[in-house]
Write an enzyme that holds these catalytic residues in place. Structure first.
Site, mmCIF file in Angstrom:
data_model
loop_
_atom_site.group_PDB
_atom_site.id
_atom_site.type_symbol
_atom_site.label_atom_id
_atom_site.label_comp_id
_atom_site.label_asym_id
_atom_site.label_seq_id
_atom_site.Cartn_x
_atom_site.Cartn_y
_atom_site.Cartn_z
ATOM 1 N N LYS A 42 0.817 -1.220 0.000
ATOM 2 C CA LYS A 42 0.000 0.000 0.000
ATOM 3 C C LYS A 42 0.845 1.262 0.000
ATOM 4 O O LYS A 42 0.423 2.319 -0.444
ATOM 5 C CB LYS A 42 -0.897 0.023 1.243
ATOM 6 N N SER B 293 -9.211 1.771 8.267
ATOM 7 C CA SER B 293 -8.784 1.206 9.547
ATOM 8 C C SER B 293 -7.624 0.240 9.326
ATOM 9 O O SER B 293 -7.163 -0.419 10.229
ATOM 10 C CB SER B 293 -9.957 0.478 10.215
#
Lengths: 296, 296
Positions: free
Chosen positions: A35, A60
């Site tokens: 990511k 989250s």
């Protein structure tokens, strides 16, 4: 600003599958997941005015941490909207990376509303974890590196959740590979991508009931057209196959990987004949796991 | 016949300790531990007649697997004496590597007697897991590689159990390092090596009560003289410090390591001032853990 992550092999897993497997280890990436690549590229692509005003996302999981760290390294502000029931360790990780945490109720609408407020008041740019072309292109750099080291891979498998990694992988394999095809691997329980490829339109998941918590998200309209054009097929695997593959990777390769990362090996083990005698690249997407809560 | 294992670093652990840490990852070694190096070297040093008759060892741990695999790769017979209460998975691993398993009662005397019977009937050569010069020299190759890649290490830390790895490490650091010192790291609960260095004679452990199950063994008369001459000091750590260091390595470095391997990092964390601003090599000894039975 990202690590060039290593590619590992395992004689045991090669013997088990009859294929030559190459694992691109994004679990060793900064903040522990691929990511970081997408977040960094998306922020680098902003103009100066946008950079001054900062970025916002709601997450989250890994993407919140990735945006916080990428923004910190580029010297800009990052607002991370998190649900009030998010694990403390994840909130602490975002704050450790310098992210400004904004708590909200644990519903999608509350998250979106809170993010919108920050866009309105701060002028911050919203970053989507997977449905954003610059995020997709950032993710693609993992496969560019992979193919630089192993230009003769026959196929690369990537897990598919939101579709940002799979879309980036397929673009890189298409433009930089040597007749290298791309396949997705998806938990049967949340197989919206598999069904979307069949029907030709974006399908929805009814549940999020998979151990591969990074893959519970939905395909988006930015990545689906890329996947539709460039991904050969998506292989669905059962929950117990994911857990077994995860345990194999931990025990045999001695690396810590997320359940989501084991989905691609589970797919190769399920469809051995398809991969026999092939050079197969597997993207290990990340290694952020809760050691108190392992599935085996 | 062994892997040249990678050396990993962690920005997080460097910041935490104030030192530049380098981890030599023998958890990625064949059969998952440095023991492969010593077993292989000891077998390669046998003469043709000895090789024809095979080797024997008693071990319920990594060394049994290492001897079985090394012998298989060299085309000779290996008899591995194992206690009847050894975990099935360890027996299966030895058999998978082609070892001939001989079960006996779970006492030291039964093990030794059974091994002696095989020596008598087969003419096999007995291999000791740590108290054997050729095993020690094989183990030393890990540090030779380490120093080839990082010739300016100021100090190398190795866990100490039987003393075979520490002795080999200190020999390699002495002969191949650039003023590189060697230190041992030992669980306080089984600190026979620490006490032996103090008293100048081999001391015994009263208990085996440590989570670092690879370090429960005793120093021997082959390795102690080397350690006495070449090891600067031994740092003792508590059980909870070992578990905390192990968890740090798993969470931050994303690699699977045995508790025994975490003892050296625990020592650096305990004595931060001693290592501040130094280039510190840490030998990660192995990664064979029971995932059903983790200490955290």
């Amino acid at each position: 600003m990202v690590h060039r992550t290593p590619v590992l092999t395992s004689e045991y897993l090669n013997n088990l599958t009859g294929a030559a497997l190459y694992f691109k280890c994004e679990n060793f990436q900064k903040m522990g997941a691929f990511k970081m690549r997408g977040a960094l590229n998306a922020i680098q692509c902003l103009d100066e005015d946008q950079k001054r005003k900062g970025v916002v996302t709601h997450s989250s999981g890994n993407f919140g941490q990735a945006v916080a760290l990428a923004a910190k390294n580029l010297g800009i502000k990052a607002f991370i909207v998190m649900p009030e029931n998010a694990p403390k360790v994840k909130v602490a990780a975002v704050e450790h990376y310098g992210g400004i945490v904004i708590m909200c109720e644990s519903t999608i609408s509350a998250r979106e509303k809170t993010a919108q407020q920050i866009i309105n008041t701060e002028g911050a740019t919203f970053l989507h974890p997977s449905n954003d072309l610059n995020v997709i292109l950032g993710n693609a750099t993992a496969t560019v590196e992979f193919l630089q080291e192993h230009p003769d891979l026959n196929v690369i498998l990537s897990p598919v959740g939101g579709g940002g990694l799979l879309a980036g992988t397929s673009l890189a394999a298409h433009y930089f590979g040597n007749h290298c095809s791309t396949m997705g691997a998806e938990p049967q329980e949340v197989n919206d991508a598999f069904r979307s490829l069949k029907s030709g339109v974006i399908e929805n998941n009814e549940t999020t009931a998979t151990v591969a918590d990074g893959l519970r998200t939905q395909l988006g309209d930015q990545n689906f057209p890329i996947i539709k054009e460039l991904v050969d097929r998506i292989i669905c695997v059962e929950e117990e196959e994911i857990v077994a593959a995860m345990q194999l990777i931990w025990e045999r390769m001695k690396i810590v990987v997320e359940a989501s990362s084991a989905v691609a090996l589970a797919a190769v083990l399920k469809e051995k004949e398809m991969f026999k005698n092939k050079k197969v690249g597997i993207l290990i997407s990340g290694g952020n796991v809760d050691l108190q809560n392992l599935p085996f």
